[in-house]
Design a protein around this motif. Structure first.
Motif, PDB file in Angstrom:
ATOM      1  N   ARG A   7     -21.505  42.111  19.743  1.00  0.00           N
ATOM      2  CA  ARG A   7     -21.081  40.878  19.088  1.00  0.00           C
ATOM      3  C   ARG A   7     -20.874  39.779  20.097  1.00  0.00           C
ATOM      4  O   ARG A   7     -20.183  39.955  21.099  1.00  0.00           O
ATOM      5  N   GLU A   8     -21.513  38.634  19.890  1.00  0.00           N
ATOM      6  CA  GLU A   8     -21.343  37.478  20.747  1.00  0.00           C
ATOM      7  C   GLU A   8     -20.657  36.375  19.970  1.00  0.00           C
ATOM      8  O   GLU A   8     -20.707  36.339  18.740  1.00  0.00           O
ATOM      9  N   PRO A   9     -19.986  35.445  20.648  1.00  0.00           N
ATOM     10  CA  PRO A   9     -19.309  34.355  19.944  1.00  0.00           C
ATOM     11  C   PRO A   9     -20.288  33.552  19.106  1.00  0.00           C
ATOM     12  O   PRO A   9     -21.427  33.329  19.513  1.00  0.00           O
ATOM     13  N   ALA A  10     -19.838  33.123  17.926  1.00  0.00           N
ATOM     14  CA  ALA A  10     -20.683  32.274  17.088  1.00  0.00           C
ATOM     15  C   ALA A  10     -21.051  31.028  17.868  1.00  0.00           C
ATOM     16  O   ALA A  10     -20.228  30.414  18.532  1.00  0.00           O
ATOM     17  N   GLY A  11     -22.315  30.641  17.770  1.00  0.00           N
ATOM     18  CA  GLY A  11     -22.793  29.482  18.504  1.00  0.00           C
ATOM     19  C   GLY A  11     -23.548  29.854  19.745  1.00  0.00           C
ATOM     20  O   GLY A  11     -24.201  29.007  20.360  1.00  0.00           O
ATOM     21  N   ALA A  12     -23.509  31.121  20.144  1.00  0.00           N
ATOM     22  CA  ALA A  12     -24.233  31.555  21.331  1.00  0.00           C
ATOM     23  C   ALA A  12     -25.534  32.212  20.930  1.00  0.00           C
ATOM     24  O   ALA A  12     -25.566  33.048  20.040  1.00  0.00           O
ATOM     25  N   ALA A  13     -26.626  31.834  21.586  1.00  0.00           N
ATOM     26  CA  ALA A  13     -27.900  32.470  21.332  1.00  0.00           C
ATOM     27  C   ALA A  13     -27.981  33.760  22.134  1.00  0.00           C
ATOM     28  O   ALA A  13     -27.265  33.943  23.112  1.00  0.00           O
ATOM     29  N   PRO A  14     -28.841  34.705  21.723  1.00  0.00           N
ATOM     30  CA  PRO A  14     -29.014  35.914  22.506  1.00  0.00           C
ATOM     31  C   PRO A  14     -29.428  35.577  23.931  1.00  0.00           C
ATOM     32  O   PRO A  14     -30.087  34.567  24.176  1.00  0.00           O
ATOM     33  N   PRO A  15     -29.061  36.394  24.912  1.00  0.00           N
ATOM     34  CA  PRO A  15     -29.323  36.061  26.305  1.00  0.00           C
ATOM     35  C   PRO A  15     -30.803  36.035  26.635  1.00  0.00           C
ATOM     36  O   PRO A  15     -31.606  36.734  26.048  1.00  0.00           O
ATOM     37  N   ASP A  16     -31.157  35.209  27.584  1.00  0.00           N
ATOM     38  CA  ASP A  16     -32.516  35.097  28.075  1.00  0.00           C
ATOM     39  C   ASP A  16     -32.451  35.178  29.592  1.00  0.00           C
ATOM     40  O   ASP A  16     -31.739  34.399  30.234  1.00  0.00           O
ATOM     41  N   THR A  17     -33.173  36.116  30.173  1.00  0.00           N
ATOM     42  CA  THR A  17     -33.096  36.266  31.624  1.00  0.00           C
ATOM     43  C   THR A  17     -33.741  35.103  32.352  1.00  0.00           C
ATOM     44  O   THR A  17     -33.422  34.832  33.512  1.00  0.00           O
ATOM     45  N   GLY A 132     -30.048  31.705  11.795  1.00  0.00           N
ATOM     46  CA  GLY A 132     -28.941  31.180  12.577  1.00  0.00           C
ATOM     47  C   GLY A 132     -27.847  32.207  12.787  1.00  0.00           C
ATOM     48  O   GLY A 132     -26.668  31.849  12.913  1.00  0.00           O
ATOM     49  N   ALA A 133     -28.230  33.476  12.877  1.00  0.00           N
ATOM     50  CA  ALA A 133     -27.235  34.553  12.950  1.00  0.00           C
ATOM     51  C   ALA A 133     -26.274  34.385  14.119  1.00  0.00           C
ATOM     52  O   ALA A 133     -25.106  34.755  14.026  1.00  0.00           O
ATOM     53  N   HIS A 134     -26.762  33.840  15.233  1.00  0.00           N
ATOM     54  CA  HIS A 134     -25.909  33.680  16.407  1.00  0.00           C
ATOM     55  C   HIS A 134     -25.396  32.247  16.586  1.00  0.00           C
ATOM     56  O   HIS A 134     -24.564  32.011  17.458  1.00  0.00           O
ATOM     57  N   SER A 135     -25.905  31.313  15.802  1.00  0.00           N
ATOM     58  CA  SER A 135     -25.505  29.918  15.994  1.00  0.00           C
ATOM     59  C   SER A 135     -24.703  29.348  14.836  1.00  0.00           C
ATOM     60  O   SER A 135     -24.030  28.322  15.001  1.00  0.00           O
ATOM     61  N   CYS A 136     -24.740  29.966  13.670  1.00  0.00           N
ATOM     62  CA  CYS A 136     -23.919  29.517  12.543  1.00  0.00           C
ATOM     63  C   CYS A 136     -22.493  30.037  12.706  1.00  0.00           C
ATOM     64  O   CYS A 136     -22.285  31.218  13.000  1.00  0.00           O
ATOM     65  N   THR A 137     -21.534  29.166  12.497  1.00  0.00           N
ATOM     66  CA  THR A 137     -20.132  29.587  12.552  1.00  0.00           C
ATOM     67  C   THR A 137     -19.657  30.119  11.211  1.00  0.00           C
ATOM     68  O   THR A 137     -18.686  30.885  11.155  1.00  0.00           O
ATOM     69  N   SER A 144     -22.864  41.480  -4.695  1.00  0.00           N
ATOM     70  CA  SER A 144     -22.582  42.082  -6.000  1.00  0.00           C
ATOM     71  C   SER A 144     -21.077  42.263  -6.156  1.00  0.00           C
ATOM     72  O   SER A 144     -20.402  42.731  -5.236  1.00  0.00           O
ATOM     73  N   ALA A 145     -20.564  41.901  -7.320  1.00  0.00           N
ATOM     74  CA  ALA A 145     -19.130  42.027  -7.593  1.00  0.00           C
ATOM     75  C   ALA A 145     -18.941  42.384  -9.063  1.00  0.00           C
ATOM     76  O   ALA A 145     -19.887  42.317  -9.856  1.00  0.00           O
ATOM     77  N   ASP A 146     -17.732  42.783  -9.408  1.00  0.00           N
ATOM     78  CA  ASP A 146     -17.432  43.019 -10.815  1.00  0.00           C
ATOM     79  C   ASP A 146     -17.694  41.730 -11.586  1.00  0.00           C
ATOM     80  O   ASP A 146     -17.206  40.655 -11.225  1.00  0.00           O
ATOM     81  N   GLY A 147     -18.487  41.810 -12.619  1.00  0.00           N
ATOM     82  CA  GLY A 147     -18.817  40.640 -13.408  1.00  0.00           C
ATOM     83  C   GLY A 147     -20.147  40.031 -13.051  1.00  0.00           C
ATOM     84  O   GLY A 147     -20.612  39.121 -13.726  1.00  0.00           O
ATOM     85  N   GLY A 148     -20.793  40.511 -11.988  1.00  0.00           N
ATOM     86  CA  GLY A 148     -22.108  39.991 -11.622  1.00  0.00           C
ATOM     87  C   GLY A 148     -22.164  39.502 -10.187  1.00  0.00           C
ATOM     88  O   GLY A 148     -21.193  39.569  -9.442  1.00  0.00           O
ATOM     89  N   ARG A 149     -23.303  38.986  -9.815  1.00  0.00           N
ATOM     90  CA  ARG A 149     -23.510  38.465  -8.466  1.00  0.00           C
ATOM     91  C   ARG A 149     -22.699  37.188  -8.268  1.00  0.00           C
ATOM     92  O   ARG A 149     -22.649  36.312  -9.136  1.00  0.00           O
ATOM     93  N   ARG A 150     -22.073  37.086  -7.091  1.00  0.00           N
ATOM     94  CA  ARG A 150     -21.272  35.905  -6.794  1.00  0.00           C
ATOM     95  C   ARG A 150     -21.591  35.391  -5.397  1.00  0.00           C
ATOM     96  O   ARG A 150     -22.153  36.098  -4.561  1.00  0.00           O
ATOM     97  N   LEU A 151     -21.192  34.159  -5.175  1.00  0.00           N
ATOM     98  CA  LEU A 151     -21.363  33.514  -3.878  1.00  0.00           C
ATOM     99  C   LEU A 151     -20.013  33.456  -3.174  1.00  0.00           C
ATOM    100  O   LEU A 151     -18.985  33.170  -3.804  1.00  0.00           O
ATOM    101  N   PHE A 152     -20.023  33.723  -1.863  1.00  0.00           N
ATOM    102  CA  PHE A 152     -18.791  33.731  -1.076  1.00  0.00           C
ATOM    103  C   PHE A 152     -18.995  32.962   0.219  1.00  0.00           C
ATOM    104  O   PHE A 152     -20.077  32.988   0.813  1.00  0.00           O
ATOM    105  N   ALA A 153     -17.927  32.303   0.657  1.00  0.00           N
ATOM    106  CA  ALA A 153     -17.904  31.660   1.969  1.00  0.00           C
ATOM    107  C   ALA A 153     -17.267  32.622   2.961  1.00  0.00           C
ATOM    108  O   ALA A 153     -16.203  33.197   2.686  1.00  0.00           O
ATOM    109  N   VAL A 154     -17.928  32.812   4.107  1.00  0.00           N
ATOM    110  CA  VAL A 154     -17.418  33.724   5.128  1.00  0.00           C
ATOM    111  C   VAL A 154     -17.516  33.053   6.491  1.00  0.00           C
ATOM    112  O   VAL A 154     -18.346  32.163   6.714  1.00  0.00           O
ATOM    113  N   ALA A 155     -16.656  33.486   7.401  1.00  0.00           N
ATOM    114  CA  ALA A 155     -16.768  33.095   8.806  1.00  0.00           C
ATOM    115  C   ALA A 155     -17.649  34.113   9.516  1.00  0.00           C
ATOM    116  O   ALA A 155     -17.544  35.318   9.288  1.00  0.00           O
TER     117      ALA A 155
END
Length: 352
Positions: A7-17, A132-137, A144-155
């Motif tokens: 796991r790298e901090p959000a906003g950091a791209a994978p390393p490049d030598t 943006g897996a490494h750059s999105c905060t 899937s949730a009880d009652g159907g598919r839902r949208l969630f905000a996550v960090a």
């Protein structure tokens, strides 16, 4: 068991030598992440939302970014789409310094599951195609949730782990779109069950993606224009250039008309948003495919082998337009025109 990256901090791209000259996927991800962060930081507070009366301005901005770098546009479009979704569904606004993605692809497989406990909601499972897996905060994710598919905000922080080796693409390499494993990640619901796909803005956002495709096609066409100017009156090159201009002119006109229609009926009271989205995306995807073909036939292998910017634009665009589901979307369009409901393909439409 799934193999995951450290796991790298959000906003950091994978390393490049930095040891290898020329193009590398790691370098593309790092450059894209930096440009994405810079553009988001410079966005004006009043950047137009879909249906605000300035939708054409919104689409033009996405096209301009894509003409410079398709992968950067992919991430910028996701951030802007997330802001529009949060505004439409009454979610928390995007905060200073935040960079959002919309990770809502739902191909066959495990997917995410949301559970509600005493401390609120959490999501767990595997989400595919997380640009943006490494750059999105932060991100909006479907689960899937009880009652159907839902949208969630996550960090995008503790509890989210990109899966090593799950994004092998050379085209769109810079978009950094691996699968991510979620382990009891705190989540805030945004809208009600099925609210993400049922809102009018889902269709408007799909056309925003097409505006990015259009910008990518313009970038690819630049090589042909340069070749035509260099070769003077070569009739075959000029014929290919003319064909490309016709395709791009039509795609641009369709996008402008769609923007005007969205501003005229932002809440889709007339019920035409899905039909519009299917038509516009099909027209622009077809134009992009034709541009790739004409430019390739006219210019040969030289720019693909010796011009990195053109090679990357062509490879990126070829992958990006596969967010369009081709005959599946055309079948849905035909079903709507024939008065048949058919199979609803919206659930997995956008690999965000």
């Amino acid at each position: 068991m799934h193999s995951t990256t450290r796991r790298e901090p959000a906003g950091a791209a994978p390393p490049d030598t930095g040891d290898e000259p020329g193009f590398t996927a790691a370098r593309a991800r790092r450059e894209t992440a930096g440009r994405f962060a810079g553009i988001v930081a410079a966005l004006p507070a009043d950047f137009p939302l879909p249906g605000s009366g300035r939708t054409a301005e919104r689409f033009d901005a996405l096209t301009t970014v894509a003409e410079q770098d398709v992968c950067v546009a992919r991430l910028v479009e996701g951030h802007l789409d997330a802001a529009a979704i949060l505004a439409e569904l009454g979610g928390p606004p995007v905060g200073p310094g935040e960079r959002w993605g919309v990770w809502a692809a739902e191909p066959p497989g495990e997917g995410l599951t949301a559970k509600r406990g005493g401390d609120g909601w959490t999501v767990s499972g595997l989400k595919r195609y997380c640009s943006g897996a490494h750059s999105c905060t932060h991100a909006l994710v479907t689960a899937s949730a009880d009652g159907g598919r839902r949208l969630f905000a996550v960090a995008n922080a503790d509890g989210t782990r990109p899966v090593e080796g799950s994004w092998q693409a050379l085209g769109m390499a810079g978009s950094d779109t691996p699968d991510i494993r979620f382990d009891d990640v705190p989540a805030v619901p945004v809208g009600g069950p099925e609210g993400y796909v049922d809102r009018p803005g889902f269709q408007h956002g799909g056309i925003g993606v097409a505006a990015c495709w259009y910008g990518g096609a313009r970038a690819v066409a630049a090589a042909l224009l340069g070749a035509a100017r260099g070769r003077g009156s070569d009739p075959l090159t000029l014929a290919h250039l003319g064909a490309v201009d016709v395709r791009l002119h039509a795609a641009g006109a369709v996008l402008r008309e769609a923007a005007a229609d969205i501003d005229r009926d932002p809440h889709d009271t007339e019920g035409g948003a899905r039909l519009r989205s299917l038509r516009v995306r099909a027209v622009v995807e077809g134009a992009c495919a034709d541009v790739l073909t004409h430019v390739g036939r006219a210019t040969g292998a030289a720019p693909l082998c010796h011009d990195e910017r053109h090679a990357r634009a062509a490879a990126d665009l070829a992958v990006y337009i596969r967010q369009h589901h081709a005959e599946r979307n055309l079948a849905e369009l035909g079903g709507l025109l024939a008065g048949r409901t058919g199979q609803d393909t919206r659930a997995g439409e956008d690999a965000r």
